[in-house]
Design an enzyme around this catalytic site. Structure first.
Site, short mmCIF file in Angstrom:
data_model
loop_
_atom_site.label_atom_id
_atom_site.label_comp_id
_atom_site.label_asym_id
_atom_site.label_seq_id
_atom_site.Cartn_x
_atom_site.Cartn_y
_atom_site.Cartn_z
N GLU A 173 80.91 -27.80 78.63
CA GLU A 173 79.84 -27.62 77.65
C GLU A 173 79.06 -28.90 77.36
O GLU A 173 79.06 -29.40 76.22
CB GLU A 173 80.39 -27.04 76.35
CG GLU A 173 81.06 -25.71 76.52
CD GLU A 173 81.41 -25.03 75.19
OE1 GLU A 173 81.07 -25.57 74.13
OE2 GLU A 173 82.00 -23.94 75.23
N GLU A 364 85.96 -19.63 79.02
CA GLU A 364 86.42 -19.55 77.64
C GLU A 364 85.82 -18.29 77.04
O GLU A 364 84.64 -17.99 77.26
CB GLU A 364 85.93 -20.72 76.77
CG GLU A 364 86.66 -22.01 76.96
CD GLU A 364 86.15 -23.11 76.02
OE1 GLU A 364 85.64 -22.79 74.92
OE2 GLU A 364 86.26 -24.28 76.40
C1 FCB Z 1 83.89 -24.19 72.68
C2 FCB Z 1 84.72 -25.39 73.05
C3 FCB Z 1 86.18 -25.25 72.75
C4 FCB Z 1 86.41 -24.53 71.45
C5 FCB Z 1 85.65 -23.24 71.42
C6 FCB Z 1 85.87 -22.43 70.17
O1 FCB Z 1 82.61 -24.59 72.38
O2 FCB Z 1 84.59 -25.68 74.42
O3 FCB Z 1 86.75 -26.53 72.78
O4 FCB Z 1 86.09 -25.36 70.41
O5 FCB Z 1 84.29 -23.49 71.55
#
Ligand code: FCB
Length: 455
Positions: A173, A364
């Protein structure tokens, strides 16, 4: 002796399940074995920076609980474990010239061996936000050299782990690193530079490209990047222009260089810094083009931009330079305030694959809900619903022909959630804040069953 062979990027038509963590969020042990402070160790000490005034000094103490965490990962039956490498453990002086800390590498060595012994393949991310503070003192991601140092980190890590790692991610990210960190100041290093943050975005892309090249030169395959791309759903036709600005900063600033080797005109309209030839030098964008073999997508929520009404306060600091912007998330929201809409995941997978032609993976996805422990168990039905609906959204994308190669749940453990401290829990395993005891939640058992049945 480790006999198991690590899996790389799954082949076309194959599908991998995983679970993720990130170094600063779980490891703790911030002073152990030669580790130096990261920008998060500094930022967490700023009064008011973290909602509950907490920090990652102990976090989940995963640095000292490798075996316990490995058992939890293994209990899920997943194919991959996604984790990140703490730069200040490995290059405590930030740079290769300042020396390599073997004890830091030993920790990841044990982790990788422990995964392979259990038949789980490592999916390391080189950089998940814990920049050595010494590099920030030299400008951090505003300094082009930081990308060179990331490439050195890649070489050092590959030397030690490369024989047992089948796939790599460079950055996690970079949108957050650049815009939460340098535009809005809500993440470390807490700088409030507005559109000046575009310079950080460019240097992050360069760091990715140089690190990917270093990994490939060392013999690595399956090198990708993890982006929190978002579907952008304008509220009404009048919001088209602000929505374009949001899409430019959230999505196209990354996908344009990676796919076309260019920043587009709509982006340059809101990010004039990227026209500066001292920032974007000859050859930079060509180096980024084609540097990722796969795109990891972190998806939680769609973006619903709107043009502010007359008299309504406007401007969203994480989208610097987009004049008149407001966001209007719709219910239902998770505890962190993020709208729940699984259709956005199907869309972002399809759009990204269509745009890049690359395989995509969900790296994620998960939800923050407040949990209660009753008789030693956590019945987190809302999180189960969230995971089930989003896994169905992945299936929908695959059935529509999108080349999705995997799904990684966020996250194994309730952990240090950045500016939210410990107030937001995303884990499928509850962690007691005093004892650090772990209790698998209903969502952990649900996910294990889902993985076991291969969806
Ligand atoms: C993302 C991050 C991770 C966590 C999630 C909820 O932006 O990569 O580390 O904080 O959100």
């Amino acid at each position: 002796m480790v006999s198991s062979h690590p899996a790389g990027l799954p082949g076309r038509g194959e599908f991998s399940y995983g679970v993720a963590t990130a170094s600063y969020q779980v490891e703790g042990a911030i002073g152990a074995d030669g580790r130096t402070p990261s920008i998060w160790d500094t930022f967490t000490q700023v009064p008011g920076a973290i909602r509950d005034g907490s920090d990652g000094a102990t976090a989940c103490d995963s640095y000292h609980r490798v075996e316990e965490d490995l058992a939890l990962v293994a209990g899920l039956g997943v194919d991959h474990y996604r984790f990140s490498l703490a730069w200040p453990r490995i290059l405590p002086g930030g740079t290769l010239a300042a020396g390599v800390e073997a004890r830091g590498l030993d920790y990841y060595d044990r982790l990788v061996d422990g995964l392979l012994e259990r038949g789980i393949s490592p999916m390391p991310t080189l950089y998940h936000w814990d920049l050595p503070q010494v590099l920030e003192d030299d400008g951090g991601w505003l300094n082009r050299d930081t990308g060179r140092h990331l490439a050195d980190l890649a070489r050092v890590v590959h030397d030690r782990l490369g024989d047992r790692v089948g796939m790599w991610a460079t950055l996690n990210e970079p949108y957050c690193s650049a815009y939460l960190g340098y535009a809005a100041g809500i993440h470390a290093p807490g700088r409030v530079l507005g559109t000046g943050a575009h310079v950080a975005a460019h240097h992050l892309l360069l760091g990715h490209a140089w690190a990917a090249e270093a990994l490939r030169d060392a013999g690595a395959r399956d090198v990708g990047i993890v982006l929190n791309l978002a579907p952008v759903w304008p509220e009404r036709p009048e919001a088209a222009e602000v929505a374009d600005g949001v899409d430019a900063i959230r999505n196209r600033v990354w996908l344009g260089p990676l796919t076309d080797g260019a920043y587009d005109d709509g982006l340059l309209a809101v990010a004039p810094e990227l026209r500066d030839p001292d920032v974007v030098r000859d050859g930079d964008l060509a180096a980024v083009r084609g540097s990722a073999e796969w795109i990891g997508i972190n998806y939680y929520t769609p973006e619903r931009p709107d043009l502010a009404a007359a008299g309504e306060p406007a401007g969203v600091p994480v989208y610097p330079g987009v004049e008149g912007l407001v966001m209007r998330p719709r219910e239902p929201l998770t505890d962190i305030g993020w709208e729940v809409d699984a259709r956005g995941l199907t869309q972002v997978l399809a759009d990204t694959h269509a745009r890049t032609g690359l395989p995509v993976l969900v790296c994620e996805n998960g939800a923050a809900y407040h949990d209660t422990v009753v008789d030693g168990a956590v019945d987190d039905r809302a999180r189960v619903d969230y995971l089930r609906d989003h896994l169905a959204a992945v299936t929908a994308a695959r059935e529509a022909g999108v080349d999705v190669r995997g799904y990684v749940a966020w996250t194994l453990l309730d952990n240090f959630e950045w500016a939210e401290g410990y107030t937001q829990t995303f884990g499928i395993v509850h962690v007691d804040r005093q004892t650090r005891n772990r209790i698998p939640k209903a969502s952990y058992h649900w996910y294990a069953t889902h993985v076991g049945e291969r969806g």
